[in-house]
Design an enzyme around this catalytic site. Structure first.
Site, mmCIF file in Angstrom:
data_model
loop_
_atom_site.group_PDB
_atom_site.id
_atom_site.type_symbol
_atom_site.label_atom_id
_atom_site.label_comp_id
_atom_site.label_asym_id
_atom_site.label_seq_id
_atom_site.Cartn_x
_atom_site.Cartn_y
_atom_site.Cartn_z
ATOM 1 N N HIS A 1 50.014 12.087 17.104
ATOM 2 C CA HIS A 1 50.175 12.067 15.657
ATOM 3 C C HIS A 1 49.693 10.725 15.108
ATOM 4 O O HIS A 1 49.506 9.755 15.854
ATOM 5 C CB HIS A 1 51.627 12.333 15.282
ATOM 6 N N GLU B 1 50.991 8.301 13.403
ATOM 7 C CA GLU B 1 51.813 7.124 13.652
ATOM 8 C C GLU B 1 51.668 6.639 15.095
ATOM 9 O O GLU B 1 51.565 5.436 15.353
ATOM 10 C CB GLU B 1 53.286 7.442 13.374
ATOM 11 N N ALA C 1 28.661 43.950 -9.112
ATOM 12 C CA ALA C 1 27.504 44.668 -8.571
ATOM 13 C C ALA C 1 26.903 45.523 -9.672
ATOM 14 O O ALA C 1 27.530 45.771 -10.710
ATOM 15 C CB ALA C 1 27.918 45.542 -7.384
ATOM 16 N N THR D 1 33.485 46.649 2.097
ATOM 17 C CA THR D 1 32.478 45.605 1.952
ATOM 18 C C THR D 1 31.650 45.465 3.225
ATOM 19 O O THR D 1 30.433 45.276 3.179
ATOM 20 C CB THR D 1 33.156 44.263 1.612
ATOM 21 N N LEU E 1 29.983 37.041 7.897
ATOM 22 C CA LEU E 1 31.263 36.347 7.750
ATOM 23 C C LEU E 1 31.326 35.048 8.555
ATOM 24 O O LEU E 1 32.406 34.613 8.971
ATOM 25 C CB LEU E 1 32.443 37.257 8.114
ATOM 26 N N GLY F 1 35.551 41.958 -1.497
ATOM 27 C CA GLY F 1 35.258 42.953 -2.499
ATOM 28 C C GLY F 1 36.412 43.169 -3.460
ATOM 29 O O GLY F 1 37.526 42.678 -3.249
ATOM 30 N N THR G 1 38.468 45.650 -4.213
ATOM 31 C CA THR G 1 39.718 46.293 -3.793
ATOM 32 C C THR G 1 40.634 45.309 -3.097
ATOM 33 O O THR G 1 41.826 45.196 -3.419
ATOM 34 C CB THR G 1 39.425 47.483 -2.856
ATOM 35 N N ALA H 1 40.390 41.907 -3.027
ATOM 36 C CA ALA H 1 40.728 40.783 -3.906
ATOM 37 C C ALA H 1 41.837 41.166 -4.868
ATOM 38 O O ALA H 1 42.815 40.423 -5.049
ATOM 39 C CB ALA H 1 39.488 40.332 -4.676
#
Length: 365
Positions: free
Chosen positions: A58, A60, A174, A208, A216, A280, A282, A284
């Site tokens: 970490h 620290e 679209a 999509t 992707l 797409g 739907t 989202a």
């Protein structure tokens, strides 16, 4: 504990440097970005450190190790540790930082934001009981903004969800025939790829995938970026064997998508802390309607398309008083396009369902 206003100018400057260090660490994964600066009682910078990812020391511990290597094992006695996040108080892959700081003889700890973890929080109290002067809240606003995705995920117990879409000025994603390549220009598309690379997962709906055959991946032109988000597809139809998604460098994960919260819970259990949704209208709309969107990215192209292909579907807004308001964080010019970055204006503005209620979406078979 002392009040934030008791921080010295040297400590405030060190917090700025600690944040700079933090943001140089990995942006993805289970652990947060954390930076640490060690100061002498007179305000001299003694050493610096940051967290480099899961399993590594970490911030620290890294700073203390650098100080010990340079000045010996007693060099931290009486020092001040300036840290962006409250030192942790649990045993994970590494020991608790609170105990390490106590044992090193640090006299004062200044930090920005409390650790929201049930297991990892509490370091400030332990250090205070041990006699360390603890000053929380210094630079809190800046650090909250900088590591907001991780903090939001830790506080909610689910991945931070970014919902992205591109649209024309009249709200279309679209043309009437379904074609959508490309509404936005190259600068906007490059920005999407950079933001994909900052996420653990990129998520799309099967509709999509079948319509657009996306990769992707996160790319710079044809070159894959160093970090690749894991691909996730929602829906019951199969991803074709020849789909470009099958060549993704990270294995594909599939969910039927009937319960979005269950999807996020499963991803959380696998160490996912950030999800980039660009699947797409739907998908989202489903995340937005279900109250599971923490950030919205809307890429606006100066074009008009008309027709039925809207960027969003039904959000459950029956009357104008139910509209889902966003707070705009920034508007970014990208060539001829604009990116609007926003977040929910109120914590409950996207919460029409009870937390235990399955979040269902109408994905095509």
């Amino acid at each position: 504990m002392s009040a934030p206003g008791s921080a010295t100018h040297a400590e405030q400057a060190a917090m700025g440097r600690a944040l700079e260090l933090a943001l140089g660490g990995p942006r993805t994964g289970v652990n947060p970005q954390v930076g640490c600066v060690l100061l002498s009682p007179s305000g001299e910078v003694l050493a610096e450190g940051r967290h480099e990812g899961a399993g590594s020391p970490h911030a620290e511990v890294a700073a203390l190790a650098a100080l010990t290597a340079a000045r010996g094992p007693e060099a931290a006695h009486g020092a001040t540790a300036v840290v962006t996040l409250e030192p942790c108080d649990h045993h994970g892959r590494t020991g608790p930082c609170s105990t390490v700081l106590i044992e090193a003889g640090v006299a004062r700890v200044v930090f920005a934001v409390h650790d929201p973890g049930v297991l990892s929080g509490g370091g400030a109290e332990r250090m205070s009981v041990a006699g360390i002067d603890v000053v929380p809240g210094v630079g809190a606003a800046e650090v909250e903004t900088a590591i907001r995705p991780w903090l939001t995920a830790a506080r909610n117990g689910r991945p931070f969800v970014t919902v992205k879409w591109a649209q024309s000025l009249d709200g279309r994603a679209a043309a009437a025939d379904g074609s959508s390549h490309w509404i936005t220009g190259s600068a906007a598309r490059a920005d999407v790829h950079r933001r994909r690379a900052d996420a653990d997962v990129v998520l799309a709906g099967i509709g999509t995938v079948l319509a657009d055959d996306p990769e992707l991946t996160a790319r710079d032109g044809e070159r894959l970026l160093a970090h690749q988000p894991a691909p996730v597809v929602l829906g019951r139809r199969e991803v074709p064997p020849a789909a470009r998604l099958r060549a993704h460098p990270v294995p594909l994960r599939r969910f039927d998508g009937r319960d979005l919260r269950a999807v996020l819970d499963s991803l959380w259990d696998d160490g996912v802390r950030s999800v980039f949704v660009e699947g797409g209208p739907t998908v989202a709309s489903a995340f937005l309607a279900a109250g599971l969107a923490d950030e919205v990215l809307v890429y606006l192209a100066p074009t008009l398309i008309g027709g039925p292909r809207l960027a969003l579907n039904d959000l459950g807004v029956a009357t104008i008083s139910d509209q889902r308001r966003l707070a705009v964080d920034e508007v970014v010019p990208l060539g001829d396009d604009l990116l609007v970055v926003a977040h929910p204006a109120h914590p409950d503005f996207l919460s029409p369902l009870e937390p235990h209620h399955p979040t269902r979406i109408a994905l095509k078979e």
